[in-house]
Design an enzyme around this catalytic site. Structure first.
Site, mmCIF file in Angstrom:
data_model
loop_
_atom_site.group_PDB
_atom_site.id
_atom_site.type_symbol
_atom_site.label_atom_id
_atom_site.label_comp_id
_atom_site.label_asym_id
_atom_site.label_seq_id
_atom_site.Cartn_x
_atom_site.Cartn_y
_atom_site.Cartn_z
ATOM 1 N N GLU A 83 0.699 -1.223 0.004
ATOM 2 C CA GLU A 83 0.095 -0.014 -0.089
ATOM 3 C C GLU A 83 0.832 1.219 0.146
ATOM 4 O O GLU A 83 2.019 1.257 0.647
ATOM 5 C CB GLU A 83 -0.786 0.114 1.192
ATOM 6 C CG GLU A 83 -1.920 1.051 1.315
ATOM 7 C CD GLU A 83 -3.325 0.675 1.934
ATOM 8 O OE1 GLU A 83 -4.081 0.132 1.418
ATOM 9 O OE2 GLU A 83 -3.418 0.989 3.137
ATOM 10 N N LYS A 145 -7.786 2.453 -3.444
ATOM 11 C CA LYS A 145 -8.169 2.277 -1.918
ATOM 12 C C LYS A 145 -9.042 3.773 -1.660
ATOM 13 O O LYS A 145 -8.414 4.722 -1.172
ATOM 14 C CB LYS A 145 -6.973 2.241 -1.126
ATOM 15 C CG LYS A 145 -7.371 2.023 0.303
ATOM 16 C CD LYS A 145 -8.198 0.656 0.598
ATOM 17 C CE LYS A 145 -7.296 -0.409 0.959
ATOM 18 N NZ LYS A 145 -6.735 -0.550 2.079
ATOM 19 N N ASN A 215 -10.409 -7.451 7.473
ATOM 20 C CA ASN A 215 -9.888 -6.188 7.813
ATOM 21 C C ASN A 215 -9.392 -6.401 9.452
ATOM 22 O O ASN A 215 -10.595 -6.437 10.068
ATOM 23 C CB ASN A 215 -10.516 -4.842 7.672
ATOM 24 C CG ASN A 215 -9.715 -3.771 7.668
ATOM 25 O OD1 ASN A 215 -8.490 -3.884 8.364
ATOM 26 N ND2 ASN A 215 -10.108 -2.427 7.458
ATOM 27 N N GLU A 245 -5.709 -8.096 5.935
ATOM 28 C CA GLU A 245 -5.843 -6.653 5.834
ATOM 29 C C GLU A 245 -5.324 -6.095 7.126
ATOM 30 O O GLU A 245 -6.024 -6.325 8.199
ATOM 31 C CB GLU A 245 -6.768 -5.690 5.166
ATOM 32 C CG GLU A 245 -7.112 -6.329 4.020
ATOM 33 C CD GLU A 245 -8.607 -5.759 3.518
ATOM 34 O OE1 GLU A 245 -9.268 -6.035 2.539
ATOM 35 O OE2 GLU A 245 -9.032 -4.473 4.203
HETATM 36 O O1 LIG Z 1 -1.374 0.189 7.295
HETATM 37 P P1 LIG Z 1 -1.715 -1.118 7.735
HETATM 38 O O2 LIG Z 1 -2.232 -1.320 9.023
HETATM 39 O O3 LIG Z 1 -0.852 -2.069 7.060
HETATM 40 O O4 LIG Z 1 -3.332 -1.416 6.702
HETATM 41 C C1 LIG Z 1 -3.284 -1.553 5.404
HETATM 42 C C2 LIG Z 1 -4.539 -1.469 4.954
HETATM 43 O O5 LIG Z 1 -5.182 -2.759 5.150
HETATM 44 C C3 LIG Z 1 -5.631 -0.308 5.494
HETATM 45 O O6 LIG Z 1 -5.002 0.776 5.047
HETATM 46 C C4 LIG Z 1 -7.061 -0.443 5.112
HETATM 47 C C5 LIG Z 1 -7.860 -1.547 4.826
HETATM 48 N N1 LIG Z 1 -9.063 -1.358 4.751
HETATM 49 C C6 LIG Z 1 -9.197 0.116 4.536
HETATM 50 C C7 LIG Z 1 -10.166 0.894 3.802
HETATM 51 C C8 LIG Z 1 -9.951 2.147 3.793
HETATM 52 C C9 LIG Z 1 -8.817 2.900 4.078
HETATM 53 C C10 LIG Z 1 -7.676 1.926 4.467
HETATM 54 C C11 LIG Z 1 -7.946 0.406 4.624
#
Ligand SMILES: O=P(O)(O)OC[C@@H](O)[C@@H](O)c1c[nH]c2ccccc12
Length: 286
Positions: A83, A145, A215, A245
């Site tokens: 990401e 995203k 998630n 996630e």
């Molecule tokens: O930064 P992390 O904890 O590694 O997570 C990434 C991703 O899963 C997260 O940004 C995310 C998962 N679902 C989302 C929905 C919207 C915005 C962001 C997200």
């Protein structure tokens, strides 16, 4: 605790209304349909997960290279969606030196299967421009995203070059998701459907997409728990791909999830905090 998800969704509805006033759906749709074909997000994940010595040789590698890779631990059945995210509502600014094109190339060099780029401005300091820059800097498929609340944003995703969209069960009804999935399919976009709790997974599984995200972060409270994935993963049929996630920060997190059968991972913060996000990917998944 104030419910951040509902706040975000209200802003998204305003954004769609404002965008519609500037660009009618028919215009946006033509732009989306005029794009060069999308990159195959699902195939990119499967290729990493299914990679085996035999397939690698078949794909043009040599047996010697393959043995070397195996010895180095480079052949592992893991796909990483890496990401690109400058900030988040729960953590504030995560990365000051934010160069999406450089980060994308770095991820690609270090074996990412796909990219995920935040396009939300208000809460994540993201931008559609970041998605375009990242995608132009590599050949990896890219997920937009963002928080989709309206079919308009599905066309918008393709028009900005995205290869996949995210649908969040907590944000949409099943009927809304089915409608958006059908549009995505018509545009060649892959769909990652994201759930958090068991009742949401039941709904996610009613979509056609093979990509089921769990998630670990609760979007209402921001609490993170890897057991969210581990406790639900056996409910995913084998023809679907589970994507774990959020909250994956250490090699021990990867090891724990991998031992639980997880093969696809979506990671942001851990990479974004490192000087070289790609090197951190290699380290976390080594
Ligand atoms: O930064 P992390 O904890 O590694 O997570 C990434 C991703 O899963 C997260 O940004 C995310 C998962 N679902 C989302 C929905 C919207 C915005 C962001 C997200």
């Amino acid at each position: 605790m104030s419910d951040i998800l509902n706040k975000i969704l209200a802003v998204k509805r305003d954004e769609v209304a404002a965008a519609l006033a500037v660009k009618p759906l028919a215009t946006l749709r033509s732009e989306a349909e005029a794009q060069p074909p999308a990159r195959d997000f699902v195939a990119a994940l499967r290729q990493k997960i299914d990679s085996s010595a035999a397939e690698k040789i078949g794909a043009g590698g040599t047996a010697g290279d393959t043995l070397k890779d195996m010895a180095a631990g480079a052949i592992r059945h893991i796909a990483v969606i890496a990401e690109i995210k400058k900030a988040s509502p729960s953590k504030g600014v995560i990365r000051e030196n934010f160069q999406p094109a450089e980060i994308a190339a770095d991820y690609a060099r270090h074996g990412a299967a796909c990219l995920s780029v935040l396009t939300d401005r208000s809460f994540f300091q993201g931008s559609p421009d970041y998605l375009r820059q990242a995608r132009n800097a590599c050949t990896l498929p890219v997920l937009r995203k963002d928080f989709l609340v309206d079919p308009y944003q599905v066309y918008e995703a393709r028009a900005m070059g995205a290869d996949a969209i995210l649908l969040i069960v907590a944000a949409l009804s099943l009927a809304e998701m089915q409608a958006m999935e059908a549009i995505a399919q018509s545009l060649g976009l892959a769909v990652l459907v994201e759930c958090h709790e068991p009742a949401e997974l039941d709904i996610a599984l009613q979509l056609k997409t093979p990509l089921i995200g769990i998630n670990n972060r609760n979007l209402h409270t921001f609490e993170v728990n890897l057991d969210t994935t581990l406790s639900q993963h056996q409910r995913i049929p084998s023809n679907r791909i589970l994507v774990a996630e959020s909250g994956i920060l250490a090699p021990s997190d990867v090891a724990q999830l991998y031992a639980g059968g997880v093969r696809a991972f979506l990671v942001g913060e851990a990479f974004m905090r490192a000087p070289s996000p790609g090197a951190e990917l290699a380290r976390l998944f080594a």
